[in-house]
Scaffold this motif. Structure first.
Motif, PDB file in Angstrom:
ATOM      1  N   LEU A  48       0.826  -1.204   0.000  1.00 32.77           N
ATOM      2  CA  LEU A  48       0.000   0.000   0.000  1.00 32.77           C
ATOM      3  C   LEU A  48       0.868   1.265   0.000  1.00 32.77           C
ATOM      4  N   ILE A  49       1.909   1.272   0.811  1.00 29.59           N
ATOM      5  CA  ILE A  49       2.810   2.425   0.870  1.00 29.59           C
ATOM      6  C   ILE A  49       3.437   2.690  -0.499  1.00 29.59           C
ATOM      7  N   ILE A  50       3.881   1.620  -1.157  1.00 30.08           N
ATOM      8  CA  ILE A  50       4.492   1.764  -2.481  1.00 30.08           C
ATOM      9  C   ILE A  50       3.474   2.294  -3.490  1.00 30.08           C
ATOM     10  N   MET A  51       2.249   1.746  -3.452  1.00 30.13           N
ATOM     11  CA  MET A  51       1.215   2.169  -4.385  1.00 30.13           C
ATOM     12  C   MET A  51       0.797   3.624  -4.167  1.00 30.13           C
ATOM     13  N   ILE A  52       0.785   4.058  -2.912  1.00 28.33           N
ATOM     14  CA  ILE A  52       0.449   5.457  -2.620  1.00 28.33           C
ATOM     15  C   ILE A  52       1.541   6.382  -3.144  1.00 28.33           C
ATOM     16  N   LEU A  53       2.794   6.001  -2.930  1.00 27.57           N
ATOM     17  CA  LEU A  53       3.915   6.804  -3.422  1.00 27.57           C
ATOM     18  C   LEU A  53       3.912   6.901  -4.952  1.00 27.57           C
ATOM     19  N   LEU A  54       3.494   5.811  -5.603  1.00 27.11           N
ATOM     20  CA  LEU A  54       3.427   5.800  -7.067  1.00 27.11           C
ATOM     21  C   LEU A  54       2.106   6.354  -7.599  1.00 27.11           C
ATOM     22  N   LYS A  55       1.231   6.763  -6.680  1.00 29.15           N
ATOM     23  CA  LYS A  55      -0.079   7.331  -7.025  1.00 29.15           C
ATOM     24  C   LYS A  55      -0.904   6.378  -7.898  1.00 29.15           C
ATOM     25  N   THR A  67     -13.907  -4.557  -2.269  1.00 27.86           N
ATOM     26  CA  THR A  67     -12.661  -4.747  -1.518  1.00 27.86           C
ATOM     27  C   THR A  67     -12.951  -5.269  -0.110  1.00 27.86           C
ATOM     28  N   LEU A  68     -13.961  -4.696   0.529  1.00 27.66           N
ATOM     29  CA  LEU A  68     -14.331  -5.137   1.878  1.00 27.66           C
ATOM     30  C   LEU A  68     -14.773  -6.591   1.859  1.00 27.66           C
ATOM     31  N   TYR A  69     -15.532  -6.963   0.845  1.00 23.04           N
ATOM     32  CA  TYR A  69     -16.001  -8.346   0.735  1.00 23.04           C
ATOM     33  C   TYR A  69     -14.827  -9.304   0.569  1.00 23.04           C
ATOM     34  N   ALA A  70     -13.881  -8.937  -0.313  1.00 23.57           N
ATOM     35  CA  ALA A  70     -12.695  -9.774  -0.534  1.00 23.57           C
ATOM     36  C   ALA A  70     -11.850  -9.856   0.741  1.00 23.57           C
ATOM     37  N   ALA A  71     -11.747  -8.730   1.453  1.00 21.91           N
ATOM     38  CA  ALA A  71     -10.949  -8.691   2.685  1.00 21.91           C
ATOM     39  C   ALA A  71     -11.571  -9.563   3.776  1.00 21.91           C
ATOM     40  N   ILE A  72     -12.893  -9.556   3.867  1.00 17.51           N
ATOM     41  CA  ILE A  72     -13.583 -10.400   4.846  1.00 17.51           C
ATOM     42  C   ILE A  72     -13.330 -11.874   4.524  1.00 17.51           C
ATOM     43  N   SER A 166     -12.260 -11.473  -5.902  1.00 14.94           N
ATOM     44  CA  SER A 166     -11.046 -10.809  -6.367  1.00 14.94           C
ATOM     45  C   SER A 166     -11.042 -10.698  -7.888  1.00 14.94           C
ATOM     46  N   LYS A 167     -11.543 -11.729  -8.560  1.00 13.38           N
ATOM     47  CA  LYS A 167     -11.591 -11.701 -10.019  1.00 13.38           C
ATOM     48  C   LYS A 167     -12.481 -10.560 -10.497  1.00 13.38           C
ATOM     49  N   SER A 168     -13.603 -10.363  -9.809  1.00 14.01           N
ATOM     50  CA  SER A 168     -14.495  -9.253 -10.139  1.00 14.01           C
ATOM     51  C   SER A 168     -13.795  -7.917  -9.892  1.00 14.01           C
ATOM     52  N   LEU A 169     -13.052  -7.828  -8.807  1.00 11.25           N
ATOM     53  CA  LEU A 169     -12.330  -6.606  -8.453  1.00 11.25           C
ATOM     54  C   LEU A 169     -11.227  -6.304  -9.466  1.00 11.25           C
ATOM     55  N   LEU A 170     -10.564  -7.354  -9.952  1.00  7.13           N
ATOM     56  CA  LEU A 170      -9.462  -7.192 -10.894  1.00  7.13           C
ATOM     57  C   LEU A 170      -9.916  -6.715 -12.271  1.00  7.13           C
ATOM     58  N   ALA A 180      -2.831  -4.852  -2.440  1.00  6.91           N
ATOM     59  CA  ALA A 180      -2.468  -3.912  -1.374  1.00  6.91           C
ATOM     60  C   ALA A 180      -3.687  -3.481  -0.565  1.00  6.91           C
ATOM     61  N   MET A 181      -4.744  -3.109  -1.239  1.00  4.75           N
ATOM     62  CA  MET A 181      -5.944  -2.629  -0.553  1.00  4.75           C
ATOM     63  C   MET A 181      -6.665  -3.758   0.177  1.00  4.75           C
ATOM     64  N   THR A 182      -6.747  -4.918  -0.455  1.00  6.71           N
ATOM     65  CA  THR A 182      -7.458  -6.040   0.161  1.00  6.71           C
ATOM     66  C   THR A 182      -6.815  -6.461   1.473  1.00  6.71           C
ATOM     67  N   PHE A 183      -5.495  -6.613   1.462  1.00 10.23           N
ATOM     68  CA  PHE A 183      -4.818  -7.076   2.675  1.00 10.23           C
ATOM     69  C   PHE A 183      -4.652  -5.972   3.713  1.00 10.23           C
ATOM     70  N   SER A 184      -4.634  -4.731   3.276  1.00 15.64           N
ATOM     71  CA  SER A 184      -4.604  -3.632   4.234  1.00 15.64           C
ATOM     72  C   SER A 184      -5.925  -3.557   4.989  1.00 15.64           C
ATOM     73  N   VAL A 185      -7.031  -3.715   4.265  1.00 17.23           N
ATOM     74  CA  VAL A 185      -8.345  -3.736   4.916  1.00 17.23           C
ATOM     75  C   VAL A 185      -8.456  -4.961   5.817  1.00 17.23           C
TER      76      VAL A 185
END
Length: 293
Positions: A48-55, A67-72, A166-170, A180-185
């Motif tokens: 996540l940090i890398i992705m934020i820095l790379l915008k 994302t929340l569903y995948a994270a759960i 995740s496939k739907s999210l991708l 990054a977002m899935t595992f951060s959540v």
């Protein structure tokens, strides 16, 4: 259809297969929930940090619900899987969880998404499931805990749901930002466990290094590889290739941990490898079996 997406999924699964061996170096006081939380925190926030820095992430337009569903789903998978490992061992936990996932996925796609599983998937999964049975017919070597097996089955369902979501999210976002977002959540969802269980074992630098390995190698790298492959192939096929995980776990158990496998278990390994060959070669030679969600 290129074989590259299948290779990515396969490499990701092999990295997952090292998880159990890595855990054997952690102390008994390491609770499965803390291992799960630590793995998600390191794996998610490092990316996540890398992705934020790379915008690379636009928070305002990000698909938060998916994302929340995948994270759960992945949080539940980790909690149940690591708990199962504690109860019934790496071998049984791996084969039941990952072995049942492609079956659940194929059924979910068939019932809810109206996508009938391909013949190649059916043959490959049959090979894999028979291989799983042979692989762990290890007389006197493994104790089967019914509760642990139940945890693994539910974990397998959770992983199947994670793969489909995740496939739907991708289809909306790039692979690395999604991981990054899935595992951060997920790490936020698992945050309360840090205050409920003993974490004193993390004062040891060696234990911390293992958590970082689990987070970076078996989470960040493995799930990025898995996600890149998953974007191009059906969920059921990706999950069948994930059976490389219990194969890797079994081989590492023999050569690193010192576990003893019987002849039937070696036959199981051959069948599992055969299932991967059937799926990869069969899907490449017959483009009709590739059905995108």
């Amino acid at each position: 259809m290129s074989v590259l997406p299948y290779t990515f999924v396969l490499l990701g699964a092999i990295l997952w297969g090292t998880t159990g061996t890595a855990q054997t170096f952690l102390p008994d006081s390491a609770h499965p929930f803390i291992i799960s939380a630590g793995r998600s925190t390191v794996g998610g926030f490092s990316l996540l940090i890398i992705m934020i820095l790379l915008k690379k992430i636009k928070f305002k337009t990000w698909p938060w619900k998916k994302t929340l569903y995948a994270a759960i789903c992945i949080s539940l998978f980790q909690l149940l899987f690591f708990s199962s490992v504690k109860l019934t061992g790496v071998a049984i936990a791996s084969v039941v969880a990952i072995g049942s996932a492609p079956v659940f996925s194929g059924l979910i796609e068939w019932v809810f998404l109206k996508l009938r599983p391909s013949r190649i998937w059916g043959i490959s999964t049959a090979f894999a499931l028979i291989g799983c049975i042979f692989l762990f017919m290890n007389k006197g070597e493994i104790t089967i805990n019914p509760v642990g097996v139940m945890y693994s089955l539910v974990a397998g369902f959770g992983f199947a749901m994670f793969t489909i979501s995740s496939k739907s999210l991708l289809q909306k976002e790039e692979t690395i930002p999604v991981v990054a977002m899935t595992f951060s959540v997920s790490s936020i969802l698992l945050l309360p466990f840090w205050f409920l269980y003993d974490v004193s074992w993390l004062l040891n630098a060696g234990n911390v290094s293992i958590i970082f390995y689990l987070g970076l190698a078996t989470t960040s790298v493995a799930y990025v590889l898995y996600g890149r492959g998953l974007h191009k192939i059906p969920s059921s096929s990706a999950l069948t290739l994930s059976l490389a995980e219990p194969t890797t776990a079994a081989l590492l158990g023999v050569f690193i941990v010192g576990e003893v496998l019987s002849m039937t278990s070696w036959i199981g390994i051959i069948l599992l490898l055969g299932s991967i060959v059937v799926l990869t070669v069969g899907s490449r030679s017959n483009n009709k079996v590739i059905v995108e969600i």
